[in-house]
Design a protein around this motif. Structure first.
Motif, short mmCIF file in Angstrom:
data_model
loop_
_atom_site.label_atom_id
_atom_site.label_comp_id
_atom_site.label_asym_id
_atom_site.label_seq_id
_atom_site.Cartn_x
_atom_site.Cartn_y
_atom_site.Cartn_z
N LYS A 88 -9.65 -51.69 -75.94
CA LYS A 88 -9.58 -52.35 -74.64
C LYS A 88 -8.13 -52.58 -74.24
O LYS A 88 -7.74 -52.36 -73.09
N ALA A 89 -7.31 -53.00 -75.22
CA ALA A 89 -5.90 -53.24 -74.95
C ALA A 89 -5.18 -51.94 -74.59
O ALA A 89 -4.32 -51.91 -73.71
N ASP A 119 -0.01 -47.82 -81.37
CA ASP A 119 0.07 -48.08 -82.81
C ASP A 119 -1.14 -48.88 -83.30
O ASP A 119 -1.75 -48.55 -84.33
N ALA A 120 -1.49 -49.92 -82.55
CA ALA A 120 -2.61 -50.78 -82.94
C ALA A 120 -3.93 -50.01 -82.89
O ALA A 120 -4.80 -50.18 -83.76
N PHE A 121 -4.07 -49.15 -81.89
CA PHE A 121 -5.29 -48.35 -81.75
C PHE A 121 -5.49 -47.46 -82.98
O PHE A 121 -6.57 -47.45 -83.59
N PHE A 122 -4.46 -46.73 -83.37
CA PHE A 122 -4.60 -45.83 -84.51
C PHE A 122 -4.77 -46.58 -85.83
O PHE A 122 -5.38 -46.06 -86.76
N GLU A 123 -4.26 -47.79 -85.90
CA GLU A 123 -4.37 -48.57 -87.13
C GLU A 123 -5.76 -49.17 -87.30
O GLU A 123 -6.28 -49.25 -88.41
N LYS A 128 6.41 -48.47 -73.19
CA LYS A 128 5.74 -49.75 -73.38
C LYS A 128 4.33 -49.59 -73.94
O LYS A 128 3.70 -50.57 -74.36
N LEU A 129 3.84 -48.36 -73.96
CA LEU A 129 2.53 -48.08 -74.57
C LEU A 129 2.58 -48.17 -76.09
O LEU A 129 1.54 -48.30 -76.73
#
Length: 313
Positions: A235-236, A272-276, A266-267
């Protein structure tokens, strides 16, 4: 042909169309004289002398001399608008004519100095900061030749050739000045940690999409379904892409490519969070397809500036 090109180019380079047409009519006249026949190296210069002697406008006379320039990397570039129009017309005429008969440079052989002609066009446009859509005059193959020459020019100035490839890969990129500005904007941001990490994330996403598209034999295009975005990280990411795309598009419209790349950078935290945290190839086929579409959104968003898949690293 030079006359018609000069008339077409004159308003684009802010030259007096009547003076440009007159200079184009006279620019090769001195080739018929005995002086130039005996001393070919004075072609253009003698044309200027003859033009001045018969009372031609000074801009016309100087354009006759200058239209061969630049003849080498250290030669001066024409700066007067009439001279610019004739110099560009002459070089574009040479290039398009040889392309029509399929006589192109091969390997180290370039008997008609076509590479020099292309570099001359590039230097005239860049040194004078002129906007010109070469697609009006050159076909796709000749545009690719300009791209190769521009890569050589930029590489000599310390720029990365892969960034030129990444910009030229975008459809409709035929304005050399804007291409250079895009390359400069890319280079500045890719030198930062956020830029490097965004590139790594974008390329990782692109590789996943390519593999899955080949496996499924279909493209994962179209907007992802917001109702299927389950995890906070996806979502983020969707929200971050929407913001970055809007900001980057606004910056591109203003031709501020450094700002556009900064908006893309800025993405980085959301990518990073998505792939983690998120499993792209989820067991649920609807979730999997939706997440692949979300990755494709990154690819489409970054294409506002360049094709990241062409960038090394």
């Amino acid at each position: 042909r030079i006359v018609s090109l000069a008339k077409e180019l004159a308003p684009l380079v802010k030259a007096d169309p009547n003076k440009a047409e007159r200079a184009a009519q006279l620019c090769k006249a001195d080739l018929l004289t005995e002086v130039v026949g005996e001393f070919p190296e004075v072609q253009g210069l003698m044309g200027r002398y003859y033009a001045e002697a018969q009372g031609e406008d000074e801009a016309v006379a100087h354009a006759i001399e200058d239209h061969y320039k630049p003849q080498g990397p250290k030669d001066l570039v024409p700066s007067d608008p009439v001279s610019i129009a004739i110099a560009l017309a002459d070089k574009i005429d040479i290039l398009t004519s040889f392309w029509k008969i399929d006589e192109k440079p091969t390997g180290s052989k370039d008997p008609y100095a076509l590479r020099r002609a292309a570099l001359g066009v590039i230097r005239i446009l860049l040194d004078n900061k002129l906007r010109l859509s070469l697609g009006k005059f050159a076909n796709a193959d000749l545009l690719a030749f300009f791209a190769d020459r521009l890569k050589v020019q930029l590489r000599e100035q310390g720029a990365r050739h892969d960034l030129v490839d990444a910009v030229f890969a975008l459809e409709g990129q035929d304005d050399l000045l804007l291409i250079v500005r895009r390359v400069e904007g890319l280079g500045k941001v890719l030198d930062t940690d956020d830029g490097k990490n965004l590139l790594a994330g974008a390329k990782r996403g692109d590789n996943i999409i390519r593999i899955e598209e080949k496996k499924d034999k279909k493209a994962f295009t179209g907007a992802p379904n917001a109702a299927l975005l389950k995890d906070p990280e996806e979502k983020a990411l969707a929200a971050a892409i929407a913001t970055a795309r809007e900001d980057a598009s606004a910056a591109v419209a203003k031709e501020d490519f450094a700002a556009a790349m900064s908006a893309m950078a800025k993405l980085r935290p959301a990518v990073d969070a998505f792939f983690e945290k998120v499993t792209v190839n989820a067991d649920d086929p609807k979730l999997r397809e939706n997440r692949l579409k979300l990755l494709n959104e990154i690819r489409q968003a970054t294409r506002a500036v360049a094709d990241f898949s062409r960038i090394e690293g």
